[in-house]
Design a protein around this motif. Structure first.
Motif, PDB file in Angstrom:
ATOM      1  N   TYR A 405       0.838  -1.201   0.000  1.00 53.36           N
ATOM      2  CA  TYR A 405       0.000   0.000   0.000  1.00 53.36           C
ATOM      3  C   TYR A 405       0.872   1.250   0.000  1.00 53.36           C
ATOM      4  CZ  TYR A 405      -3.652   3.347   1.079  1.00 53.36           C
ATOM      5  OH  TYR A 405      -4.507   4.419   1.017  1.00 53.36           O
ATOM      6  N   ILE A 406       0.516   2.228  -0.833  1.00 46.83           N
ATOM      7  CA  ILE A 406       1.284   3.469  -0.988  1.00 46.83           C
ATOM      8  C   ILE A 406       0.577   4.599  -0.259  1.00 46.83           C
ATOM      9  CG2 ILE A 406       2.228   5.128  -2.630  1.00 46.83           C
ATOM     10  CD1 ILE A 406       2.118   2.881  -4.742  1.00 46.83           C
ATOM     11  N   SER A 407       1.237   5.188   0.746  1.00 47.84           N
ATOM     12  CA  SER A 407       0.685   6.341   1.458  1.00 47.84           C
ATOM     13  C   SER A 407       0.921   7.598   0.638  1.00 47.84           C
ATOM     14  CB  SER A 407       1.345   6.486   2.839  1.00 47.84           C
ATOM     15  OG  SER A 407       1.085   5.352   3.636  1.00 47.84           O
ATOM     16  N   SER A 408       0.077   8.630   0.888  1.00 47.06           N
ATOM     17  CA  SER A 408       0.202   9.879   0.134  1.00 47.06           C
ATOM     18  C   SER A 408      -0.247  11.036   1.004  1.00 47.06           C
ATOM     19  CB  SER A 408      -0.653   9.810  -1.139  1.00 47.06           C
ATOM     20  OG  SER A 408      -2.023   9.681  -0.790  1.00 47.06           O
ATOM     21  N   THR A 409      -0.212  12.242   0.460  1.00 49.81           N
ATOM     22  CA  THR A 409      -0.661  13.435   1.178  1.00 49.81           C
ATOM     23  C   THR A 409      -1.841  14.070   0.457  1.00 49.81           C
ATOM     24  OG1 THR A 409       0.980  14.753  -0.004  1.00 49.81           O
ATOM     25  CG2 THR A 409       1.611  13.925   2.164  1.00 49.81           C
ATOM     26  N   GLY A 410      -2.795  13.271   0.086  1.00 45.59           N
ATOM     27  CA  GLY A 410      -3.995  13.782  -0.569  1.00 45.59           C
ATOM     28  C   GLY A 410      -4.009  13.585  -2.070  1.00 45.59           C
ATOM     29  N   ALA A 411      -2.856  13.315  -2.651  1.00 47.74           N
ATOM     30  CA  ALA A 411      -2.795  13.131  -4.108  1.00 47.74           C
ATOM     31  C   ALA A 411      -3.316  11.743  -4.474  1.00 47.74           C
ATOM     32  CB  ALA A 411      -1.356  13.293  -4.589  1.00 47.74           C
ATOM     33  N   ASN A 412      -3.877  11.634  -5.678  1.00 41.97           N
ATOM     34  CA  ASN A 412      -4.343  10.342  -6.161  1.00 41.97           C
ATOM     35  C   ASN A 412      -3.153   9.494  -6.580  1.00 41.97           C
ATOM     36  OD1 ASN A 412      -7.131  10.829  -5.867  1.00 41.97           O
ATOM     37  ND2 ASN A 412      -7.150  12.027  -7.758  1.00 41.97           N
ATOM     38  N   VAL A 413      -3.116   8.283  -6.095  1.00 35.24           N
ATOM     39  CA  VAL A 413      -2.039   7.365  -6.462  1.00 35.24           C
ATOM     40  C   VAL A 413      -2.672   6.069  -6.966  1.00 35.24           C
ATOM     41  CG1 VAL A 413      -0.401   8.315  -4.791  1.00 35.24           C
ATOM     42  CG2 VAL A 413      -1.886   6.430  -4.117  1.00 35.24           C
TER      43      VAL A 413
END
Length: 467
Positions: A405-413
């Motif tokens: 799983y890839i964490s992000s800061t609000g961006a769509n991944v």
């Protein structure tokens, strides 16, 4: 009959008014406004808005449960030693309302800095809010019902009002938060604003609970206890040998773990499997919690034909069937909607009766060991519930992390298929396993049948000045 025994008889038999029942239930609404966020959306906030890896989040929650377990035991001891004009449990609701609200807001003010400092920040704030403040409110609040009345029916009604109203807090937190976050800007500041609203509302309801709920149970025989009977180690030993304490601990753990598994995974399920991160989660969560609320209010009718443990067992069977049906078509939103509805119905008896069952265990413990242990039994049960919820969060985030799983800061991944599959399997099989465990525990539970005879014997003992 002396004055103290008269007071106890009144506490045992007097009817608790509707407004007082609502006030008592408001305490759990307040707790769930904050804890509902923690057990549902906080993980997603950490991973998808603060950019913290799922592995770190899981580690924080798992380690925190160790401290949380210790704090429950300590708080149980503190409450047992509390003597004030407001009683034993009630004053802590007043004392900790504001610190709890502040701690809840701090959870969402994670600084954008290096990973080590972020880990330290969420570890400190998470433990301040849950390990210290939540424990110091929720544990005394839970034991409050056993000091308000000893009447079995009134205790059941308090439990029913508590658990019928409890989902309101989770509904507000879980279904209204994401839409509000979008309105407020869909960033970290939006989460802080939203949590601040819930925190203010929680404080107001805790004050209402404090103002209306009175501690009326007084047992004269308790005054004859020696200091050794109130010692910590002797109380812990009595707790360990109380077999029905272990039964309700497991049941409480299963209840909290169920809410954590479904609440934590569902927003990811909607986002990555149904492709919707705005309204679907709110609808599904609302359907499940409203079905719990409605059926809880019908549970007094269920009690006319079934004991508490058998009603919970029947709910477990229904939950297993619902999850198996959903397994046939896990990509169907309509079927998911139906499953959440039935799963809510299945959970309702457990939610309705678990806290009155804990009160029954207090009476059983007094009958068995001649020691009355309200705060210890509620604190011990709370340890199990919190450890279960923390372990569930850690296992969920650990599996997701291992699956890429890839964490992000609000961006769509774009998540790898392995991560998406892990979300799907957790959401399907997690509740299924928990419902099966629920069935096993309730099949072995026998206290419901013993309870009337136990209360008769306790009444005879106490009339002679004995516990």
């Amino acid at each position: 009959m002396n004055q103290s025994l008269e007071n106890n008889q009144i506490a045992k038999n007097a009817r608790i008014g509707f407004l007082t029942r609502v006030a008592y239930g408001s305490g759990d609404v307040a707790c769930n406004l904050v804890f509902g966020m923690i057990s549902t959306l906080l993980v997603m906030f950490y991973t998808d808005y603060a950019g913290i890896s799922a592995a770190i989040v899981g580690m924080v929650m798992l380690i925190s449960r160790i401290f949380d377990g210790v704090s429950d035991v300590v708080m149980g001891y503190v409450v047992s030693k509390t003597h004030s004009r407001f009683g034993q449990s009630r004053p802590w609701i007043l004392r900790m309302a504001l610190p709890y609200a502040i701690g809840a807001v701090l959870l969402f003010t994670v600084p954008h800095t290096n990973a080590v400092l972020q880990f330290l920040y969420i570890f400190i704030t998470y433990n301040f809010c849950t390990t210290i403040c939540y424990t110091a409110i929720n544990l005394p609040y839970g034991s409050l019902s056993s000091t308000m009345t000893r009447d079995g029916h009134e205790r059941e009604m308090l439990s029913i009002f508590r658990m019928a109203m409890s989902p309101v807090g989770r509904i507000i937190a879980a279904t209204c938060t994401l839409p509000l976050v979008k309105i407020f800007g869909d960033d970290q500041a939006a989460w802080v604003k939203c949590m601040s609203l819930w925190a203010v509302l929680a404080v107001l309801m805790l004050l209402f609970c404090f103002a209306r709920c009175k501690e009326t149970v007084y047992i004269a025989a308790r005054e004859n206890q020696s200091k050794s009977d109130t010692a910590l180690m002797k109380n812990l030993k009595a707790l360990v040998v109380n077999r029905y304490f272990w039964a309700v601990l497991i049941l409480w753990t299963l209840q909290g773990t169920m809410m954590t598994v479904t609440g934590t995974v569902l927003p990811y399920y909607c986002k990555y499997i149904f492709g919707n991160d705005s309204w679907m989660y709110s609808v599904l969560y609302l359907v499940e919690t409203v079905s719990i609320m409605v059926v809880i209010m019908l549970c007094p009718l269920v009690r006319r034909v079934l004991s508490k443990s058998r009603a919970i067992l029947l709910g477990g069977v229904l939950g297993v069937l619902a999850q198996l049906v959903f397994l046939a078509s896990p990509f169907s939103f309509a079927l998911c909607l139906g499953t959440t509805l039935v799963r809510g119905i299945a959970q309702a008896p457990l939610s309705a009766f678990i806290f009155s069952m804990i009160g029954d265990v207090v009476e059983y413990g007094q009958w068995k060991t001649h020691m009355r242990q309200e705060s210890y039994i509620f604190s011990g049960g709370s340890v199990g519930a919190k450890v279960g919820m923390g372990a569930a969060s850690a296992i969920i985030t650990g599996i997701m992390s291992l699956c890429g799983y890839i964490s992000s800061t609000g961006a769509n991944v774009i998540q790898p298929q392995s991560a998406i599959d892990s979300i799907r399997y957790i959401y399907i099989f997690g509740p299924l396993v928990l419902f099966i465990l629920l069935i096993v525990v309730c099949a072995l539970y026998r206290l419901d049948k013993m309870y009337p005879a136990i209360m008769e014997e306790l009444a005879a003992r106490e009339s002679q000045g004995r516990l």
